[in-house]
Design an enzyme around this catalytic site. Structure first.
Site, PDB file in Angstrom:
ATOM      1  N   HIS A  52       0.876  -1.392   0.076  1.00  0.00           N
ATOM      2  CA  HIS A  52       0.057   0.046   0.164  1.00  0.00           C
ATOM      3  C   HIS A  52       0.883   1.116   0.109  1.00  0.00           C
ATOM      4  O   HIS A  52       2.035   1.201   0.164  1.00  0.00           O
ATOM      5  CB  HIS A  52      -1.105  -0.146   1.255  1.00  0.00           C
ATOM      6  CG  HIS A  52      -0.442   0.125   2.665  1.00  0.00           C
ATOM      7  ND1 HIS A  52       0.539  -0.777   3.202  1.00  0.00           N
ATOM      8  CD2 HIS A  52      -0.594   1.029   3.558  1.00  0.00           C
ATOM      9  CE1 HIS A  52       0.801  -0.456   4.177  1.00  0.00           C
ATOM     10  NE2 HIS A  52       0.252   0.986   4.595  1.00  0.00           N
ATOM     11  N   HIS A  54       1.141   4.005   1.991  1.00  0.00           N
ATOM     12  CA  HIS A  54       1.897   4.899   2.902  1.00  0.00           C
ATOM     13  C   HIS A  54       3.411   4.887   3.032  1.00  0.00           C
ATOM     14  O   HIS A  54       4.088   3.798   2.704  1.00  0.00           O
ATOM     15  CB  HIS A  54       1.474   4.039   4.539  1.00  0.00           C
ATOM     16  CG  HIS A  54       0.016   4.472   4.905  1.00  0.00           C
ATOM     17  ND1 HIS A  54      -0.838   3.698   5.671  1.00  0.00           N
ATOM     18  CD2 HIS A  54      -0.923   5.316   4.210  1.00  0.00           C
ATOM     19  CE1 HIS A  54      -2.003   4.108   5.645  1.00  0.00           C
ATOM     20  NE2 HIS A  54      -2.268   5.178   4.903  1.00  0.00           N
ATOM     21  N   HIS A  57       6.001   2.681   3.991  1.00  0.00           N
ATOM     22  CA  HIS A  57       6.284   1.305   3.021  1.00  0.00           C
ATOM     23  C   HIS A  57       6.661   1.494   1.754  1.00  0.00           C
ATOM     24  O   HIS A  57       7.104   0.717   0.941  1.00  0.00           O
ATOM     25  CB  HIS A  57       4.771   0.658   2.976  1.00  0.00           C
ATOM     26  CG  HIS A  57       4.233   0.068   4.278  1.00  0.00           C
ATOM     27  ND1 HIS A  57       4.251  -1.153   4.610  1.00  0.00           N
ATOM     28  CD2 HIS A  57       3.762   0.859   5.391  1.00  0.00           C
ATOM     29  CE1 HIS A  57       3.436  -1.353   5.993  1.00  0.00           C
ATOM     30  NE2 HIS A  57       3.420   0.040   6.362  1.00  0.00           N
ATOM     31  N   HIS A 106      -7.389  -0.924   5.789  1.00  0.00           N
ATOM     32  CA  HIS A 106      -6.486   0.069   6.203  1.00  0.00           C
ATOM     33  C   HIS A 106      -6.134   1.410   5.405  1.00  0.00           C
ATOM     34  O   HIS A 106      -6.197   2.418   5.592  1.00  0.00           O
ATOM     35  CB  HIS A 106      -5.078  -0.771   6.205  1.00  0.00           C
ATOM     36  CG  HIS A 106      -3.833   0.015   6.706  1.00  0.00           C
ATOM     37  ND1 HIS A 106      -3.841   0.556   8.224  1.00  0.00           N
ATOM     38  CD2 HIS A 106      -2.928   0.447   6.159  1.00  0.00           C
ATOM     39  CE1 HIS A 106      -2.844   1.248   8.221  1.00  0.00           C
ATOM     40  NE2 HIS A 106      -2.175   1.245   7.105  1.00  0.00           N
ATOM     41  N   ASP A 123      -0.152  -3.956   6.161  1.00  0.00           N
ATOM     42  CA  ASP A 123      -1.057  -3.356   7.524  1.00  0.00           C
ATOM     43  C   ASP A 123      -2.481  -3.916   7.567  1.00  0.00           C
ATOM     44  O   ASP A 123      -3.038  -2.849   8.274  1.00  0.00           O
ATOM     45  CB  ASP A 123      -0.667  -1.844   7.577  1.00  0.00           C
ATOM     46  CG  ASP A 123       0.819  -1.150   7.794  1.00  0.00           C
ATOM     47  OD1 ASP A 123       1.536  -1.974   7.993  1.00  0.00           O
ATOM     48  OD2 ASP A 123       0.676   0.042   7.586  1.00  0.00           O
ATOM     49  N   HIS A 161       4.905  -4.658  10.518  1.00  0.00           N
ATOM     50  CA  HIS A 161       5.253  -3.769  11.909  1.00  0.00           C
ATOM     51  C   HIS A 161       5.346  -4.896  12.985  1.00  0.00           C
ATOM     52  O   HIS A 161       4.922  -5.794  13.188  1.00  0.00           O
ATOM     53  CB  HIS A 161       4.251  -2.885  12.270  1.00  0.00           C
ATOM     54  CG  HIS A 161       4.032  -1.695  11.457  1.00  0.00           C
ATOM     55  ND1 HIS A 161       4.831  -0.621  11.693  1.00  0.00           N
ATOM     56  CD2 HIS A 161       3.308  -1.441  10.221  1.00  0.00           C
ATOM     57  CE1 HIS A 161       4.837   0.194  10.885  1.00  0.00           C
ATOM     58  NE2 HIS A 161       3.681  -0.007   9.879  1.00  0.00           N
TER      59      HIS A 161
HETATM   60 ZN   LIG Z   1       0.111   1.775   6.423  1.00  0.00          ZN
END
Ligand SMILES: [Zn+2]
Length: 250
Positions: A52, A54, A57, A106, A123, A161
């Site tokens: 994704h 973000h 990442h 997410h 995530d 994570h």
């Molecule tokens: Zn994320």
């Protein structure tokens, strides 16, 4: 296949997958730790896979793609330097055939990769927890997690994570009679004391101890009602209450 853990930022893992199909980097939020890790091994990556958009990442994607001149796979244009947009289904990279799953919640365009009985889920699903809902709805994330939970039980879970100990504290609060959670807490504490990752998990272990996959269980229904007396009629309402509760938990 070997899966190498490259820690980044406070608690991210970037994965380097090494196999006969090449060397792939999953979710490089930062390029520098990857350059430093690859150089002494004289390893040259052949692809970047993103779950994704973000920044934690994707922050290293452009620098790595530019330096190594390699393709970037991901869901859509919010991934920097994307060369190969992918959707749910089969994805061929070199000799490998990867299963791509669309798992929104997410973010709206989150995907997961399954290959060699290993799940790279960014995530969405965490060890004993799940991602926050930033763009999607509880329904979306609930459905995505159900899809992941339906993978073969032995599937190794590589989430992005190191949140396991915090997630297990919440799991123990909402599912207090579950012995698997206590065992995981002891195991995770030992691993962290040795500086080791608590990952990978497995689908079987998550089904046995992750509260967000156990929303039809009487213990979780009771906990959800404790937090929100109007919840508990459906697994989705239990999930929604637990997710809201976890948002306030630290
Ligand atoms: Zn994320």
């Amino acid at each position: 296949m070997s899966v190498h853990f490259i820690p980044a930022f406070a608690d991210n893992y970037i994965y380097v997958l090494e196999s006969s199909a090449g060397v792939w980097i999953v979710d490089p939020g930062d390029a520098e730790p990857i350059f430093q890790w690859l150089a002494p091994r004289q390893m040259v990556p052949t692809a970047i896979l993103c779950t994704h958009h973000h920044a934690d990442h994707t922050g290293g994607v452009a620098a790595l793609a530019d330096h190594f001149r390699i393709p970037v796979y991901g869901a859509n244009k919010r991934i920097p330097a994307l060369t190969h947009p992918v959707a749910a289904g089969k994805l061929a990279i070199s000799s490998a055939e990867i299963q791509v799953m669309e798992v929104p919640g997410h973010t709206r365009d989150h995907i997961a990769y399954v290959w060699n009985a290993s799940l790279f889920c960014g995530d969405t699903l965490f060890a004993a927890g799940c991602g926050r809902i930033f763009e999607g709805t509880p329904e979306m994330l609930f459905h995505s997690l159900q899809q992941l939970a339906a993978l073969p039980p032995e599937t190794a879970v590589y989430c992005a994570h190191e949140y396991t100990e915090n997630n297990l504290r919440f799991a123990a609060l909402v599912d207090p009679g579950n012995p698997v959670i206590r065992d995981r807490q002891i195991q995770a504490q030992k691993q962290r004391e040795r500086g080791q990752p608590t990952l990978p998990s497995s689908i079987a272990l998550e089904r046995a101890s992750n509260p967000f996959l156990r929303c039809a269980d009487p213990a979780l229904i009771a906990s959800a009602r404790h937090f929100d007396p109007l919840s508990g009629g459906t697994a989705l309402s239990v999930f929604t209450a637990l997710r809201r509760w976890k948002d306030q938990f630290s």
